[in-house]
Design an enzyme around this catalytic site. Sequence first.
Site, PDB file in Angstrom:
ATOM      1  N   GLU A 100       0.914  -0.970   0.406  1.00 41.25           N
ATOM      2  CA  GLU A 100      -0.339   0.027   0.016  1.00 41.25           C
ATOM      3  C   GLU A 100       1.084   1.497   0.189  1.00 41.25           C
ATOM      4  OE1 GLU A 100      -1.786   1.477   3.516  1.00 41.25           O
ATOM      5  OE2 GLU A 100      -1.631  -0.309   4.390  1.00 41.25           O
ATOM      6  N   ARG A 111      -1.912  11.162   6.932  1.00 38.52           N
ATOM      7  CA  ARG A 111      -2.640  10.261   5.638  1.00 38.52           C
ATOM      8  C   ARG A 111      -3.763  10.378   5.063  1.00 38.52           C
ATOM      9  NH1 ARG A 111      -0.422   4.482   6.028  1.00 38.52           N
ATOM     10  NH2 ARG A 111      -0.500   4.873   4.030  1.00 38.52           N
ATOM     11  N   ARG A 115      -5.183   5.492  -1.369  1.00 33.37           N
ATOM     12  CA  ARG A 115      -4.540   4.855  -1.327  1.00 33.37           C
ATOM     13  C   ARG A 115      -4.391   3.983  -2.664  1.00 33.37           C
ATOM     14  NH1 ARG A 115      -4.356   6.163   3.225  1.00 33.37           N
ATOM     15  NH2 ARG A 115      -3.826   5.755   4.810  1.00 33.37           N
ATOM     16  N   HIS A 132     -10.624   4.273   1.970  1.00 40.60           N
ATOM     17  CA  HIS A 132      -9.738   3.566   3.122  1.00 40.60           C
ATOM     18  C   HIS A 132     -10.220   2.112   3.068  1.00 40.60           C
ATOM     19  CE1 HIS A 132      -7.743   2.518   7.132  1.00 40.60           C
ATOM     20  NE2 HIS A 132      -7.159   3.862   6.050  1.00 40.60           N
TER      21      HIS A 132
END
Length: 143
Positions: A100, A111, A115, A132
């Site tokens: 990731e 963050r 991703r 997420h």
Amino acid sequence: MRKFPVIILLMLLLAGWWWLQHPATPAPSQAPAATSSAGVPSASVPQALPRTLPGFLPREALTTLDLIARDGPFPHPQDGATFGNREKHLPQKPRGYYREYTVETPGLSHRGARRIITGGRPPVIYYYTDDHYDSFRSFTVSP
């Protein structure tokens, strides 16, 4: 006579501070600039990446893909870590197959939820999630 060395020292300190605030930028590439399918310029995208990417990827994903292609350095210690696929939204693979990487979200001090997940080493498959790990969209990265 004592003021002269002090002035020189102050000038050197100021020059050092300025240099740290304004690091040298690499010379521009002679290759034509790549763009995403949304028309976003991506001059930092290396030749190994495609000239266009799916429109669902945010502009910041190009930076992440560039870092993945160069194997870092990554801005977050978690980047490049094994993605466990605990939710089982991706095809089952042996542990360590998925990695990731953070896709930065402008304005956040953490963050965030975006991703890129890669599969294989070197990566042979790519997924993007902006929620997420609740959902994923696959995409390809090929010249």
